[in-house]
Design a protein around this motif. Structure first.
Motif, short mmCIF file in Angstrom:
data_model
loop_
_atom_site.label_atom_id
_atom_site.label_comp_id
_atom_site.label_asym_id
_atom_site.label_seq_id
_atom_site.Cartn_x
_atom_site.Cartn_y
_atom_site.Cartn_z
N ALA A 128 0.83 -1.20 0.00
CA ALA A 128 0.00 0.00 0.00
C ALA A 128 0.86 1.26 0.00
CB ALA A 128 -0.93 0.00 1.22
N GLU A 129 1.97 1.24 0.75
CA GLU A 129 2.87 2.38 0.78
C GLU A 129 3.52 2.60 -0.58
OE1 GLU A 129 5.06 5.62 2.10
OE2 GLU A 129 3.35 4.59 3.02
N LEU A 130 3.89 1.51 -1.27
CA LEU A 130 4.49 1.63 -2.59
C LEU A 130 3.48 2.22 -3.58
CD1 LEU A 130 6.82 1.10 -4.55
CD2 LEU A 130 5.94 -1.22 -4.86
N GLN A 131 2.24 1.78 -3.51
CA GLN A 131 1.22 2.34 -4.41
C GLN A 131 1.00 3.82 -4.13
OE1 GLN A 131 -2.44 0.32 -5.14
NE2 GLN A 131 -1.54 -1.73 -5.08
N TRP A 132 1.07 4.21 -2.86
CA TRP A 132 0.91 5.63 -2.53
C TRP A 132 2.05 6.46 -3.12
CZ3 TRP A 132 -2.34 9.18 -0.93
CH2 TRP A 132 -1.83 10.38 -0.41
N ARG A 133 3.27 5.98 -3.00
CA ARG A 133 4.40 6.73 -3.55
C ARG A 133 4.33 6.82 -5.07
NH1 ARG A 133 9.56 4.57 0.12
NH2 ARG A 133 8.54 4.90 2.16
N LEU A 134 3.82 5.79 -5.72
CA LEU A 134 3.65 5.84 -7.17
C LEU A 134 2.47 6.72 -7.57
CD1 LEU A 134 4.24 2.07 -8.05
CD2 LEU A 134 5.81 3.96 -8.46
N SER A 135 1.49 6.82 -6.68
CA SER A 135 0.29 7.58 -7.00
C SER A 135 0.53 9.08 -7.04
CB SER A 135 -0.81 7.28 -5.98
OG SER A 135 -1.26 5.95 -6.08
N ILE A 136 1.49 9.56 -6.25
CA ILE A 136 1.70 11.00 -6.18
C ILE A 136 2.20 11.56 -7.52
CG2 ILE A 136 2.90 12.85 -4.97
CD1 ILE A 136 2.91 11.13 -2.50
N PRO A 137 3.22 10.96 -8.17
CA PRO A 137 3.58 11.46 -9.51
C PRO A 137 2.45 11.29 -10.52
CG PRO A 137 5.33 10.09 -8.61
CD PRO A 137 4.15 9.91 -7.72
N LEU A 138 1.69 10.18 -10.43
CA LEU A 138 0.57 9.98 -11.34
C LEU A 138 -0.50 11.04 -11.13
CD1 LEU A 138 -0.70 8.21 -13.53
CD2 LEU A 138 -1.62 6.74 -11.72
N LEU A 139 -0.63 11.49 -9.88
CA LEU A 139 -1.59 12.55 -9.56
C LEU A 139 -1.31 13.81 -10.36
CD1 LEU A 139 -3.78 13.67 -7.49
CD2 LEU A 139 -1.85 14.32 -6.06
N VAL A 140 -0.05 14.09 -10.62
CA VAL A 140 0.33 15.30 -11.36
C VAL A 140 -0.29 15.31 -12.75
CG1 VAL A 140 2.27 16.58 -12.33
CG2 VAL A 140 2.46 15.58 -10.05
N PHE A 141 -0.20 14.19 -13.46
CA PHE A 141 -0.73 14.13 -14.82
C PHE A 141 -2.26 14.20 -14.84
CE2 PHE A 141 3.40 11.96 -15.28
CZ PHE A 141 3.94 12.75 -16.29
N VAL A 142 -2.90 13.57 -13.86
CA VAL A 142 -4.37 13.57 -13.83
C VAL A 142 -4.88 14.98 -13.52
CG1 VAL A 142 -6.42 12.59 -12.76
CG2 VAL A 142 -4.44 11.15 -13.18
N VAL A 143 -4.25 15.69 -12.56
CA VAL A 143 -4.72 17.04 -12.24
C VAL A 143 -4.44 17.99 -13.40
CG1 VAL A 143 -4.47 16.68 -9.77
CG2 VAL A 143 -2.58 17.70 -11.05
N THR A 144 -3.42 17.72 -14.20
CA THR A 144 -3.19 18.52 -15.41
C THR A 144 -4.34 18.36 -16.37
OG1 THR A 144 -0.79 18.30 -15.16
CG2 THR A 144 -1.61 18.93 -17.32
N LEU A 145 -4.80 17.12 -16.54
CA LEU A 145 -5.94 16.85 -17.41
C LEU A 145 -7.19 17.53 -16.89
CD1 LEU A 145 -6.90 15.25 -19.91
CD2 LEU A 145 -7.38 13.33 -18.38
N LEU A 146 -7.32 17.65 -15.58
CA LEU A 146 -8.48 18.33 -15.01
C LEU A 146 -8.35 19.85 -15.11
CD1 LEU A 146 -8.87 16.25 -11.70
CD2 LEU A 146 -10.39 16.16 -13.68
N ALA A 147 -7.14 20.37 -14.93
CA ALA A 147 -6.95 21.82 -14.82
C ALA A 147 -7.11 22.54 -16.16
CB ALA A 147 -5.56 22.11 -14.24
N VAL A 148 -6.65 21.92 -17.24
CA VAL A 148 -6.68 22.63 -18.53
C VAL A 148 -8.10 22.99 -18.95
CG1 VAL A 148 -6.19 22.40 -21.00
CG2 VAL A 148 -4.47 21.71 -19.32
N PRO A 149 -9.07 22.09 -18.96
CA PRO A 149 -10.43 22.51 -19.31
C PRO A 149 -11.09 23.39 -18.26
CG PRO A 149 -10.41 20.18 -18.72
CD PRO A 149 -8.99 20.61 -18.81
N LEU A 150 -10.74 23.17 -16.97
CA LEU A 150 -11.35 23.98 -15.92
C LEU A 150 -10.83 25.41 -15.92
CD1 LEU A 150 -11.38 21.47 -12.90
CD2 LEU A 150 -13.36 22.32 -14.17
#
Length: 373
Positions: A270-292
């Motif tokens: 679970a800790e490994l998935q969390w550490r991998l999720s944070i960089p992935l979060l960057v790309f997803v929020v970029t996809l959200l931010a551009v249209p918003l």
């Protein structure tokens, strides 16, 4: 390339400003907490800045994605408000191309966040844990400051000394006030006050430490009552807490990423998935931010800011909640945290392509009406 550099510069400047402000706010709160502990004698004031320095990577790994998200909203919102984005759109700048341009600063931030979450943050947590454990092992002598009343560990004792030798072994002009509690029923039995001309520290062969006070008085009683008991002594010994230093740090946040990879422990996975999720979060929020970030100049640049922040907080909160459920085994490890990213990835794609699809459907509807008309 001129447009690409211009957009990237605007986003990165805004990202830096927002991240700096957020970092100062978070660090100020933590520093006040550690400063209060130092004032109570729980921490050595000399290690405060070391602790804060080691905590910075852990703060930044969560601040930078939010800073990038707000950077896109504020930077692109200003371009829409000043009609600069309208000019770019007239020259062929579509939402899809804007997204491609936005992925460049997003990739830079994602790499930095990955370095922080995979390497620097765990090392920082490990160092902070080591420092705090060393502070837990300190005796009262190690945190005393001459000329200052100091509340010590547990909050039940206040100590004052006029002078302290360089090796912290000899005290002069000692005052100690402590609460007296009944061992049988735990009731408050008033306070006990010790005053002495001088004191010293003695270490017994078994490792126990004593504060030996010389030529002083002990006062026992309840404030406001006249039934105080006064004892004069030539030598008085006070047992100091025995230090206990743990050789290992149990926090999984301090475990190196190399040890998490391939581990069968569900908590480590679970800790490994969390550490991998944070960089992935960057790309997803970029996809959200551009249209918003697309706003009507008549409505102002902050119209969509609050809903966008709420959407980001929902994303992060759901990610944290899923992490907690993953720790408890209520979510299959295969599903893990990835379903949260998938959900908001779909939301981002809908936001990005909804306007072009709506316009396309409207054009087809109008064409059919004209053909039948």
């Amino acid at each position: 390339m001129i447009v690409f550099r211009y957009l990237s510069r605007e986003v990165l400047i805004t990202l830096s400003a927002v991240s700096a402000v957020l970092l100062v706010i978070i660090m100020s709160g933590r520093f006040i907490k550690y400063l209060a502990q130092a004032a109570q004698g729980v921490l050595d004031p000399g290690v405060l800045f070391m602790i804060m320095g080691y905590r910075i990577p852990g703060f930044l790994q969560l601040i930078l994605p939010l800073g990038l998200f707000l950077g896109f909203l504020l930077a692109y919102g200003r371009l829409y408000l000043d009609s600069e984005m309208t000019v770019l759109t007239a020259t062929g700048m579509s939402q899809q191309r804007l997204m491609v341009y936005s992925l460049a600063p997003a990739t830079l931030v994602a790499l930095l966040v990955a370095w922080l979450s995979m390497g620097l943050a765990p090392q920082g947590v490990s160092e902070v844990g080591r420092i705090l454990q060393e502070q837990d092992a300190l005796t009262e002598f190690d945190t005393l400051v001459p000329g200052r009343f100091q509340g010590l560990k547990g909050g039940g004792r206040v100590t004052y000394t006029e002078a302290l030798s360089a090796d912290r072994a000899e005290l002069g002009g000692v005052f100690i006030s402590e609460k007296r509690v009944s061992r049988e029923n735990g009731k408050d039995r008033g306070i006990g006050v010790l005053v002495a001309e001088k004191g010293r520290q003695e270490i017994q062969p078994d490792g126990s430490r004593y504060l030996i006070l010389q030529n002083g008085y002990r006062y026992d009683g309840n404030p406001g009552k006249a039934d105080y008991r006064i004892i004069h002594y030539e030598t008085y010994g006070v047992l100091l807490p025995k230090p206990e230093i743990s050789a290992e740090i149990g926090e999984r946040e301090a475990v190196p990423t190399s040890e998490l990879i391939g581990s069968a422990d569900p908590r480590y996975q679970a800790e490994l998935q969390w550490r991998l999720s944070i960089p992935l979060l960057v790309f997803v929020v970029t996809l959200l931010a551009v249209p918003l970030s697309k706003v009507n100049p008549r409505q102002g640049r902050f119209l969509k800011l609050l809903p966008a922040i709420l959407l980001y907080m929902a994303y992060l909160s759901l990610l944290i909640a899923a992490r907690g459920q993953l720790d408890k085994g209520r979510i299959p490890m295969v599903l893990g945290l990835w379903w949260v990213h998938g959900l908001f990835l779909v939301i981002g794609l809908l936001l990005l392509y909804w306007e072009p699809l709506r316009l396309k459907w409207a054009a087809r509807r109008d064409a059919r009406e004209v053909a039948h008309g």
